[in-house]
Design a protein around this motif. Structure first.
Motif, mmCIF file in Angstrom:
data_model
loop_
_atom_site.group_PDB
_atom_site.id
_atom_site.type_symbol
_atom_site.label_atom_id
_atom_site.label_comp_id
_atom_site.label_asym_id
_atom_site.label_seq_id
_atom_site.Cartn_x
_atom_site.Cartn_y
_atom_site.Cartn_z
ATOM 1 N N CYS A 1 0.980 -1.080 0.241
ATOM 2 C CA CYS A 1 0.139 0.239 -0.124
ATOM 3 C C CYS A 1 0.751 1.025 -0.089
ATOM 4 O O CYS A 1 0.551 1.956 -0.560
ATOM 5 N N LYS B 1 -1.486 3.890 -1.196
ATOM 6 C CA LYS B 1 -2.298 4.394 -0.599
ATOM 7 C C LYS B 1 -2.387 3.989 1.478
ATOM 8 O O LYS B 1 -3.492 3.981 2.003
ATOM 9 N N ASP C 1 -4.769 -0.581 3.318
ATOM 10 C CA ASP C 1 -6.001 -0.774 2.233
ATOM 11 C C ASP C 1 -6.450 -1.837 2.762
ATOM 12 O O ASP C 1 -6.000 -2.988 1.489
ATOM 13 N N CYS D 1 -5.941 -3.414 -0.788
ATOM 14 C CA CYS D 1 -5.072 -4.664 -1.492
ATOM 15 C C CYS D 1 -4.834 -6.514 -1.029
ATOM 16 O O CYS D 1 -4.309 -6.812 -1.589
#
Length: 127
Positions: free
Chosen positions: A9, A14, A18, A21
């Motif tokens: 991530c 991200k 997250d 994923c």
């Protein structure tokens, strides 16, 4: 696996983690980044991938304890239970093949997926 998910991530912009994923493709890729091997006479897991090349025994009290890992273990565990049990079963088999007696404790429903010619079930009566 949670460390690899968090790193994935981070590398993809991200943030720390997250749950989106946790796709089968990513999980399969991360599992292939883990090796169970004898290193310097001791059994250990080596993580090789996403910029990480570490033995779990070297990072168990540092990197693996960081919030980005610790707080996301339940989410990752929920999606990777089968892969983790298979990894553990393979590790037990490797150790057994090397002459090590391996005792695994856990829920019967989980341990049913660990092949073994010897199985013992311990029951404790409620007081």
């Amino acid at each position: 696996l949670t460390l690899l998910a968090a790193r994935h991530c981070e590398l993809n912009g991200k943030g720390d983690f997250d749950p989106a994923c946790l796709t089968p493709e990513n999980i399969g890729s991360w599992i292939r980044m883990l090796d169970f091997e004898k290193i310097d006479g001791e059994w250990d897991i080596r993580i090789r991938g996403l910029g990480i090349d570490e033995k779990v025994s070297d990072i168990k009290s540092t990197l693996l304890m960081e919030a980005k890992v610790a707080k996301n273990i339940p989410a990752v565990a929920e999606e990777t239970q089968g892969e983790v049990v298979q990894f553990a079963a393979d590790a037990c088999e490797r150790m057994g093949d090397a002459g090590v007696v391996v005792l695994v404790e856990g829920r019967e429903q989980t341990l049913d997926f660990v092949p073994s010619p010897c199985r013992f079930r311990l029951e404790v009566a409620d007081p």
